[in-house]
Design a protein around this motif. Sequence first.
Motif, short mmCIF file in Angstrom:
data_model
loop_
_atom_site.label_atom_id
_atom_site.label_comp_id
_atom_site.label_asym_id
_atom_site.label_seq_id
_atom_site.Cartn_x
_atom_site.Cartn_y
_atom_site.Cartn_z
N PHE A 47 37.39 41.03 49.72
CA PHE A 47 37.57 42.53 49.63
C PHE A 47 38.78 42.84 48.74
CE2 PHE A 47 40.34 45.86 51.50
CZ PHE A 47 39.46 46.97 51.30
N PHE A 48 38.60 43.66 47.66
CA PHE A 48 39.71 43.70 46.71
C PHE A 48 40.14 45.20 47.18
CE2 PHE A 48 41.47 45.60 43.03
CZ PHE A 48 42.07 44.37 42.16
N ILE A 49 41.46 45.10 47.20
CA ILE A 49 42.22 46.37 47.73
C ILE A 49 42.39 47.52 46.80
CG2 ILE A 49 44.49 47.44 48.70
CD1 ILE A 49 45.00 44.28 49.66
N GLY A 50 41.62 48.53 46.71
CA GLY A 50 41.45 49.47 45.74
C GLY A 50 42.56 50.54 45.36
N GLN A 51 43.24 50.52 46.70
CA GLN A 51 44.27 51.39 46.78
C GLN A 51 45.62 50.79 47.02
OE1 GLN A 51 44.41 54.49 45.41
NE2 GLN A 51 42.28 55.13 45.56
N PRO A 52 46.26 50.04 46.07
CA PRO A 52 47.13 49.19 46.23
C PRO A 52 48.50 49.87 46.65
CG PRO A 52 47.10 49.34 43.91
CD PRO A 52 46.09 50.03 44.62
N THR A 53 49.32 49.09 47.57
CA THR A 53 50.67 49.26 48.00
C THR A 53 51.40 48.00 47.87
OG1 THR A 53 50.58 48.58 50.35
CG2 THR A 53 49.70 51.13 49.51
N PRO A 54 52.83 48.04 48.02
CA PRO A 54 53.57 47.03 47.61
C PRO A 54 53.44 45.92 48.72
CG PRO A 54 54.83 48.97 47.16
CD PRO A 54 53.60 49.52 47.49
N THR A 55 53.08 46.57 50.23
CA THR A 55 52.85 45.63 50.91
C THR A 55 51.43 45.06 51.28
OG1 THR A 55 52.60 47.35 52.58
CG2 THR A 55 54.95 46.84 52.09
N HIS A 56 50.75 45.48 50.48
CA HIS A 56 49.29 45.05 50.26
C HIS A 56 48.49 45.33 49.37
CE1 HIS A 56 45.51 44.93 53.30
NE2 HIS A 56 45.88 43.53 52.70
N PHE A 57 48.14 44.35 48.41
CA PHE A 57 47.39 44.50 47.41
C PHE A 57 46.63 43.34 46.71
CE2 PHE A 57 51.63 43.41 45.75
CZ PHE A 57 51.70 42.73 44.97
N SER A 58 45.67 43.63 45.88
CA SER A 58 44.70 42.43 45.58
C SER A 58 45.53 41.97 44.00
CB SER A 58 43.51 42.55 45.54
OG SER A 58 43.01 42.85 46.64
N VAL A 59 45.11 40.90 43.66
CA VAL A 59 45.20 40.46 42.16
C VAL A 59 44.08 39.59 41.81
CG1 VAL A 59 47.77 41.08 41.73
CG2 VAL A 59 46.96 38.56 42.57
N CYS A 60 43.81 39.69 40.59
CA CYS A 60 42.60 38.57 39.97
C CYS A 60 43.38 37.52 39.16
CB CYS A 60 41.60 39.49 39.07
SG CYS A 60 40.74 40.69 39.78
N HIS A 61 42.55 36.42 39.31
CA HIS A 61 42.96 35.24 38.50
C HIS A 61 41.92 34.14 38.41
CE1 HIS A 61 43.69 32.72 42.14
NE2 HIS A 61 43.93 33.82 42.82
#
Length: 218
Positions: A47-61
Amino acid sequence: MLCRYPYLVIAVVFALSACTSNYSEQTIKPIRSTERLNDIWDNHYRFFIGQPTPTHFSVCHSMSCYKISEVSLDKQDWQEVLALFSKTSSAEEERHTIQQAIGKLEILVGKQIGSQHDLARNQIAYNRYGQMDCIDEATNTSVYLRMLENADVLKWHTTASRTSRGIFQGQAPHNTATIIDTQTQTRYAVDSWFYANGTAPMIIQLDKWMSGWEPESN
């Protein structure tokens, strides 16, 4: 060497995404490019967090969103990022501050997901874990920009979609995040791929970036 990605559909998707409106209301998504990736999608495209917040977000690597990690910033770290914008008084100063903020966010995120040793461009020191190509960088920078925009610290810019160059210019495909100066409507590339983790990204007018621009040296 530019950020080479063998599937031309990636470049097409990014080129078309530049035409969409109300980007700040859209969900940020990693790009699924080809049937060849079907076998790793279920395992690695969690699951990729599409609406990011500072306390809960996704990054790719790990190259072209092969891995996705969920990240959380504590209140103090996030406030230190926002504080960088306290004295900006022009669009030019804000672009410089955006560079500083993204560099700082890369450092904070790198410590959590193991990408703190991400090298410039597509260099790989030991293995690809934590290394980022331009697909990863364009996605992550867009996530950071969206969070800054949602925090109302961007006074002279709005976020815009990721875009690509190369497929229509006879160059190797390369991707970037973008912003728009709300006073002049000038669109800028915000390109983190050219430098190692934590280094301020390049911000340059998109027209110039599209022509094949890259820094003279790293």
